[in-house]
Design a protein around this motif. Structure first.
Motif, PDB file in Angstrom:
ATOM      1  N   TYR A 551     -62.527  -4.844  -6.226  1.00  9.23           N
ATOM      2  CA  TYR A 551     -63.565  -4.968  -5.190  1.00  9.23           C
ATOM      3  C   TYR A 551     -64.482  -3.738  -5.214  1.00  9.23           C
ATOM      4  CZ  TYR A 551     -65.924  -5.713  -0.799  1.00  9.23           C
ATOM      5  OH  TYR A 551     -66.898  -5.899   0.153  1.00  9.23           O
ATOM      6  N   ASP A 552     -63.889  -2.569  -5.432  1.00 12.24           N
ATOM      7  CA  ASP A 552     -64.676  -1.322  -5.422  1.00 12.24           C
ATOM      8  C   ASP A 552     -65.542  -1.158  -6.664  1.00 12.24           C
ATOM      9  OD1 ASP A 552     -63.757  -0.517  -3.012  1.00 12.24           O
ATOM     10  OD2 ASP A 552     -62.332   0.960  -3.777  1.00 12.24           O
ATOM     11  N   LYS A 553     -64.980  -1.477  -7.837  1.00  6.50           N
ATOM     12  CA  LYS A 553     -65.692  -1.134  -9.074  1.00  6.50           C
ATOM     13  C   LYS A 553     -65.957  -2.338  -9.986  1.00  6.50           C
ATOM     14  CE  LYS A 553     -65.637   3.471  -8.592  1.00  6.50           C
ATOM     15  NZ  LYS A 553     -65.145   3.578  -7.208  1.00  6.50           N
ATOM     16  N   ALA A 554     -65.294  -3.464  -9.743  1.00  2.00           N
ATOM     17  CA  ALA A 554     -65.527  -4.704 -10.511  1.00  2.00           C
ATOM     18  C   ALA A 554     -65.427  -4.487 -12.019  1.00  2.00           C
ATOM     19  CB  ALA A 554     -66.876  -5.326 -10.146  1.00  2.00           C
ATOM     20  N   MET A 555     -64.469  -3.661 -12.463  1.00  3.30           N
ATOM     21  CA  MET A 555     -64.366  -3.430 -13.904  1.00  3.30           C
ATOM     22  C   MET A 555     -63.675  -4.617 -14.581  1.00  3.30           C
ATOM     23  SD  MET A 555     -63.370  -0.112 -16.057  1.00  3.30           S
ATOM     24  CE  MET A 555     -61.616  -0.004 -15.740  1.00  3.30           C
ATOM     25  N   ARG A 556     -64.338  -5.120 -15.625  1.00  8.27           N
ATOM     26  CA  ARG A 556     -63.850  -6.318 -16.310  1.00  8.27           C
ATOM     27  C   ARG A 556     -62.411  -6.147 -16.792  1.00  8.27           C
ATOM     28  NH1 ARG A 556     -65.831  -7.932 -22.258  1.00  8.27           N
ATOM     29  NH2 ARG A 556     -64.888  -5.877 -22.500  1.00  8.27           N
ATOM     30  N   GLU A 557     -62.047  -4.951 -17.293  1.00 10.83           N
ATOM     31  CA  GLU A 557     -60.712  -4.767 -17.868  1.00 10.83           C
ATOM     32  C   GLU A 557     -59.612  -4.974 -16.823  1.00 10.83           C
ATOM     33  OE1 GLU A 557     -63.261  -3.855 -19.401  1.00 10.83           O
ATOM     34  OE2 GLU A 557     -62.633  -4.387 -21.429  1.00 10.83           O
ATOM     35  N   HIS A 558     -59.890  -4.673 -15.569  1.00  9.20           N
ATOM     36  CA  HIS A 558     -58.890  -4.963 -14.527  1.00  9.20           C
ATOM     37  C   HIS A 558     -58.608  -6.468 -14.500  1.00  9.20           C
ATOM     38  CE1 HIS A 558     -59.037  -0.888 -13.461  1.00  9.20           C
ATOM     39  NE2 HIS A 558     -59.315  -0.942 -12.169  1.00  9.20           N
ATOM     40  N   LYS A 559     -59.677  -7.223 -14.594  1.00  8.85           N
ATOM     41  CA  LYS A 559     -59.531  -8.687 -14.595  1.00  8.85           C
ATOM     42  C   LYS A 559     -58.785  -9.144 -15.852  1.00  8.85           C
ATOM     43  CE  LYS A 559     -63.336 -10.962 -15.328  1.00  8.85           C
ATOM     44  NZ  LYS A 559     -64.679 -11.469 -15.018  1.00  8.85           N
ATOM     45  N   LEU A 560     -59.093  -8.513 -16.986  1.00  7.69           N
ATOM     46  CA  LEU A 560     -58.433  -8.917 -18.239  1.00  7.69           C
ATOM     47  C   LEU A 560     -56.945  -8.589 -18.212  1.00  7.69           C
ATOM     48  CD1 LEU A 560     -61.166  -7.947 -20.878  1.00  7.69           C
ATOM     49  CD2 LEU A 560     -60.720 -10.169 -19.821  1.00  7.69           C
ATOM     50  N   LEU A 561     -56.600  -7.491 -17.541  1.00  7.64           N
ATOM     51  CA  LEU A 561     -55.178  -7.144 -17.422  1.00  7.64           C
ATOM     52  C   LEU A 561     -54.451  -8.190 -16.577  1.00  7.64           C
ATOM     53  CD1 LEU A 561     -52.825  -5.206 -17.925  1.00  7.64           C
ATOM     54  CD2 LEU A 561     -53.612  -3.817 -15.992  1.00  7.64           C
ATOM     55  N   VAL A 562     -55.055  -8.554 -15.456  1.00  5.92           N
ATOM     56  CA  VAL A 562     -54.459  -9.601 -14.607  1.00  5.92           C
ATOM     57  C   VAL A 562     -54.363 -10.909 -15.394  1.00  5.92           C
ATOM     58  CG1 VAL A 562     -54.872 -11.038 -12.568  1.00  5.92           C
ATOM     59  CG2 VAL A 562     -55.130  -8.555 -12.407  1.00  5.92           C
ATOM     60  N   LYS A 563     -55.412 -11.222 -16.133  1.00 12.67           N
ATOM     61  CA  LYS A 563     -55.426 -12.474 -16.909  1.00 12.67           C
ATOM     62  C   LYS A 563     -54.308 -12.495 -17.955  1.00 12.67           C
ATOM     63  CE  LYS A 563     -58.488 -15.320 -19.868  1.00 12.67           C
ATOM     64  NZ  LYS A 563     -57.378 -16.130 -20.258  1.00 12.67           N
ATOM     65  N   GLN A 564     -54.114 -11.368 -18.645  1.00  3.47           N
ATOM     66  CA  GLN A 564     -53.032 -11.304 -19.650  1.00  3.47           C
ATOM     67  C   GLN A 564     -51.687 -11.640 -19.013  1.00  3.47           C
ATOM     68  OE1 GLN A 564     -52.590  -7.542 -21.673  1.00  3.47           O
ATOM     69  NE2 GLN A 564     -53.971  -8.152 -23.341  1.00  3.47           N
ATOM     70  N   LEU A 565     -51.433 -11.032 -17.868  1.00  6.65           N
ATOM     71  CA  LEU A 565     -50.136 -11.245 -17.223  1.00  6.65           C
ATOM     72  C   LEU A 565     -50.013 -12.676 -16.707  1.00  6.65           C
ATOM     73  CD1 LEU A 565     -49.923  -7.808 -15.407  1.00  6.65           C
ATOM     74  CD2 LEU A 565     -48.507  -8.560 -17.326  1.00  6.65           C
ATOM     75  N   ILE A 566     -51.101 -13.194 -16.146  1.00  6.76           N
ATOM     76  CA  ILE A 566     -51.043 -14.572 -15.626  1.00  6.76           C
ATOM     77  C   ILE A 566     -50.903 -15.558 -16.780  1.00  6.76           C
ATOM     78  CG2 ILE A 566     -52.386 -16.374 -14.450  1.00  6.76           C
ATOM     79  CD1 ILE A 566     -53.322 -14.305 -12.463  1.00  6.76           C
ATOM     80  N   ASP A 567     -51.587 -15.316 -17.890  1.00  3.12           N
ATOM     81  CA  ASP A 567     -51.454 -16.221 -19.047  1.00  3.12           C
ATOM     82  C   ASP A 567     -50.000 -16.292 -19.517  1.00  3.12           C
ATOM     83  OD1 ASP A 567     -54.113 -16.838 -19.024  1.00  3.12           O
ATOM     84  OD2 ASP A 567     -54.662 -15.562 -20.720  1.00  3.12           O
ATOM     85  N   GLU A 568     -49.295 -15.163 -19.429  1.00  2.00           N
ATOM     86  CA  GLU A 568     -47.888 -15.157 -19.832  1.00  2.00           C
ATOM     87  C   GLU A 568     -47.006 -15.903 -18.837  1.00  2.00           C
ATOM     88  OE1 GLU A 568     -45.799 -11.668 -21.250  1.00  2.00           O
ATOM     89  OE2 GLU A 568     -47.712 -10.622 -21.491  1.00  2.00           O
ATOM     90  N   LEU A 569     -47.239 -15.627 -17.546  1.00  2.00           N
ATOM     91  CA  LEU A 569     -46.375 -16.195 -16.507  1.00  2.00           C
ATOM     92  C   LEU A 569     -46.703 -17.654 -16.240  1.00  2.00           C
ATOM     93  CD1 LEU A 569     -46.502 -13.300 -13.865  1.00  2.00           C
ATOM     94  CD2 LEU A 569     -44.517 -13.908 -15.262  1.00  2.00           C
ATOM     95  N   HIS A 570     -47.954 -18.022 -16.468  1.00  2.00           N
ATOM     96  CA  HIS A 570     -48.484 -19.293 -15.946  1.00  2.00           C
ATOM     97  C   HIS A 570     -49.350 -19.923 -17.034  1.00  2.00           C
ATOM     98  CE1 HIS A 570     -49.956 -21.910 -12.793  1.00  2.00           C
ATOM     99  NE2 HIS A 570     -51.162 -21.431 -12.811  1.00  2.00           N
ATOM    100  N   PRO A 571     -48.705 -20.322 -18.154  1.00  2.00           N
ATOM    101  CA  PRO A 571     -49.486 -20.732 -19.327  1.00  2.00           C
ATOM    102  C   PRO A 571     -50.157 -22.098 -19.194  1.00  2.00           C
ATOM    103  CG  PRO A 571     -47.146 -20.936 -19.764  1.00  2.00           C
ATOM    104  CD  PRO A 571     -47.261 -20.333 -18.408  1.00  2.00           C
ATOM    105  N   GLU A 572     -49.753 -22.892 -18.201  1.00  2.00           N
ATOM    106  CA  GLU A 572     -50.361 -24.216 -18.064  1.00  2.00           C
ATOM    107  C   GLU A 572     -50.987 -24.384 -16.690  1.00  2.00           C
ATOM    108  OE1 GLU A 572     -47.374 -27.075 -19.101  1.00  2.00           O
ATOM    109  OE2 GLU A 572     -47.658 -26.703 -21.241  1.00  2.00           O
ATOM    110  N   PRO A 573     -52.066 -23.673 -16.433  1.00  2.00           N
ATOM    111  CA  PRO A 573     -52.697 -23.757 -15.116  1.00  2.00           C
ATOM    112  C   PRO A 573     -53.366 -25.122 -14.917  1.00  2.00           C
ATOM    113  CG  PRO A 573     -54.083 -22.498 -16.610  1.00  2.00           C
ATOM    114  CD  PRO A 573     -52.813 -22.810 -17.357  1.00  2.00           C
TER     115      PRO A 573
END
Ligand SMILES: [Zn+2]
Length: 669
Positions: A551-573
């Motif tokens: 929210y403060d800085k909107a850095m894309r890599e923060h989103k990519l880190l979350v995405k990596q972890l979610i892709d692993e945990l939740h591969p069939e959204p």
């Protein structure tokens, strides 16, 4: 109760001195304009922020010189046209009454009943505990409810500490320490709850009642529905609505998005933010399965602005054509975010709502007391400290195969023994201790991961204010460098190297003042062996409050880190954006028995000067593709049910989208 489909919320706060009040007010004409604009529900003023009434009143103060009964006339004329009317009552602001009865006014800690900026609204507020005001308010609500209204909208409900004589006497009698700000505020919250219950008893069953400003979850048994007040370009910001919609729709069945037509904010007589901008907001509502409402302010002597209602009529005509599909449809989600907030959500959730929206995850926000079984992934964001009932719920959820992603202090539980603790230095405050922890001194608390699945050593709070991280596996399109966290959380170390997904990097210095230099330049120094992100089987944790940092800085890599972890945990959204869908687009699902609706919204605001502006709609080129989990037999563009190209592949229905101007809705069945 009359159903609400397409609403207008009217403000009508009138300063003394409008000599021709009501002159251009023709109830028959206004009701017809509303009917022509496809409006089927209005919030219409009975009493305004100034404390003036717009009907003949024995209790309150009628607007000086007003001869007619605006409320009565509008109820009659609207009902003739099948338009529901909820009466608007400003409960928290009644300047006329507070001016004449200063003992009914909220008194601040300095003993003032007038404070702050006197050219805005909230420089003088009501005390709901003042016996005279309590009786007055009950009589006024009775008078208003004598009309054939469909509900009551109570505005400016804010709890704030009050040190008036009545409150002080009551607090002292109950043994409340009036030097304890939190205790004084809690007392006031109780007073407001009692006031709301008084009002509810008078309004009775079978009518709508909404307490605007009160936390949605805390007031769930008093409110009959929720109207999310949010002028995104007028102070709330474009990140407010989405997480609040995701939460509110789990608290009440009927939820409206109340945006406004203003360029600036409420009370802006000379501003209209364009039709596309209102559409943008109401499309956000559709994406979330909510009903539309547009805020307006009627000129005290001139009636409605015809051109605005022509635009609203066109918008609502389109919405009406969607209703055979949308009415009764609810958000379809597979990710559940847990909160302990009584209603309004902080910047962590605003950042989370934005990030998950950009990732096209289908998420709901639920209170920690609510059920989480329907989710395949649960997120415990930055500050979501786990209490014992939630720990037991998460335990059972994991045992059934559920997955958990947590960040920062989320996923930790208070623990007074054990090895893994956060020890806080004297004088340091623990960020993110909220909800039911608020009454405890955080310095006395120690924390541990709430569940044994987190196979890591927790060595304390991260006392750096300038730490970084490296990805273990670099996301596509990113570059190899230490990425700034921007906000700090905990220090942890994974027990197994294969669990590490991001590595912690310390800075040479903290940002600080050493007597000679202000240490502003704090480059990354080296890795310390700590883990910035880990995944252990069905749980994953990021060591810092990544959603608030986003929210403060909107850095894309923060989103990519979350995405990596979610892709692993939740591969069939439920949803997968394929080619041609930008991060700015929002894609969601709603549905009801037998049908699923796919919403694709491509408009978004541009920052212009101090404002975020939508002047015209964005256009998404033909050929973008999105995958929806499951096999469907038919996909078409609504409202005309025009066929759309699609195919079935590996468990997903893959839809090739036509050109989209602003927003479109698709039917899958
Ligand atoms: Zn008081």
């Amino acid at each position: 109760m009359r159903t609400i489909k397409r609403a207008i919320h009217f403000d009508f706060h009138t300063m003394p001195g409008i000599y021709d009040i009501g002159q251009g007010f023709d109830a028959e004409k206004i009701a017809q304009q509303l009917s022509d604009a496809q409006v089927d529900y209005v919030n219409f003023f009975a009493a305004c922020n100034l404390g003036f009434c717009y009907f003949p009143t024995k209790t309150g103060a009628a607007y000086p010189g007003l001869k007619s009964d605006l409320l009565g006339d509008i109820v009659r004329e609207c009902h003739k046209r099948s338009i529901g009317v909820t009466a608007y009552l400003s409960v928290g602001l009644m300047h006329e009454q507070a001016r004449k009865h200063p003992e009914w006014a909220n008194m601040n800690k300095d003993g003032q009943v007038i404070y702050g900026d006197r050219t805005v609204n909230f420089f003088r507020n009501m005390c709901y505990n003042a016996p005279g005001f309590r009786a007055f308010l009950a009589d006024l609500v009775r008078e208003i409810c004598a009309y054939d209204i469909d509900g009551l909208f109570c505005d400016n409900m804010v709890y704030r500490p009050c040190y008036c004589n009545a409150c002080t006497e009551d607090m002292l009698a109950r043994g409340i320490d009036i030097s304890d700000d939190a205790a004084v505020l809690a007392f006031n919250r109780e007073v407001l709850m009692r006031t709301a219950q008084d009002i509810k008893a008078i309004v009775g069953p079978g009518r709508y009642l909404y307490m605007n400003g009160m936390p949605y979850h805390l007031f769930r048994d008093i409110d009959t529905h929720i109207e999310i007040e949010c002028l995104p370009s007028g102070g709330w910001g474009y990140d407010f609505f989405w997480p609040h919609a995701a939460y509110a729709r789990n608290i009440q069945d009927t939820v409206l998005y109340m945006t406004g037509r203003f360029q600036a904010s409420w009370g802006d007589f000379g501003g209209y933010k364009t039709k596309a901008s209102i559409e943008n907001d109401l499309y956000d509502g559709l994406c979330n399965g909510l009903l539309p409402s547009v805020g307006d302010h009627i000129h005290p002597a001139a009636g409605l602005v015809g051109g605005i209602y022509k635009d609203i009529g066109e918008i609502y005509a389109r919405f009406r054509r969607y209703e055979p599909y949308t009415l009764g449809a609810r958000a379809v989600t597979d990710v559940g975010v847990i909160t302990n907030s009584p209603g309004y959500l902080g910047n962590d959730f605003l950042g989370l709502g934005r990030m998950l929206g950009e990732l096209k995850l289908c998420f709901d926000i639920v209170h920690q007391d609510m059920d989480i079984d329907r989710f395949s992934l649960v997120i415990l964001p930055d500050n979501m400290i786990v209490n014992e009932p939630l720990r037991a719920k998460l335990r059972a959820y994991l045992d059934r195969g559920g997955k958990i992603l947590s960040a920062g202090f989320g996923g930790l539980a208070v623990q007074n023994s054990g090895d893994a603790r956060i020890h806080l230095a004297a004088g340091e405050t623990m960020p993110g201790v909220n909800g039911d922890m608020a009454a405890t001194d955080p310095k006395t608390l120690s924390f541990a991961f709430a569940l044994p699945e987190y196979d890591a050593v927790l060595s304390g709070a991260d006392l750096s204010n300038s730490s970084y991280y490296y990805f273990t596996r670099l996301p596509e399109g990113s570059v190899e460098m230490p990425w700034a966290m921007y906000k700090q959380g905990i220090l942890m170390t994974a027990n197994r190297p294969e669990d590490v997904r991001a590595r912690y990097v310390k800075a040479y210095f903290n940002v600080h003042w050493d007597g000679m230099h202000g240490y502003y330049y704090t480059p990354p120094e080296k890795e310390t062996g700590h883990t910035a992100a880990l995944r252990c089987g069905n749980v994953a944790h990021i060591c810092f409050p990544i959603f608030e940092a986003y929210y403060d800085k909107a850095m894309r890599e923060h989103k990519l880190l979350v995405k990596q972890l979610i892709d692993e945990l939740h591969p069939e959204p439920l949803l997968k954006p394929l080619e041609g869908i930008p991060s700015t687009a929002r894609v969601t699902l709603t549905g009801r028995e037998g049908i699923t609706l796919l919403h694709v919204k491509v408009s978004y605001p541009e920052p212009r000067g101090r404002f975020d502006i939508v002047e015209e709609h964005n256009i998404q080129k033909v050929g973008a593709r999105v995958a929806v989990r499951g096999r469907y037999n038919r996909v078409c563009l609504l409202p005309d049910e025009k066929p759309v190209e699609w195919q079935y592949e590996n468990g997903y229905t893959i839809i090739t989208l036509p050109e989209i101007v602003g927003y479109d809705m698709f039917l899958l069945e």
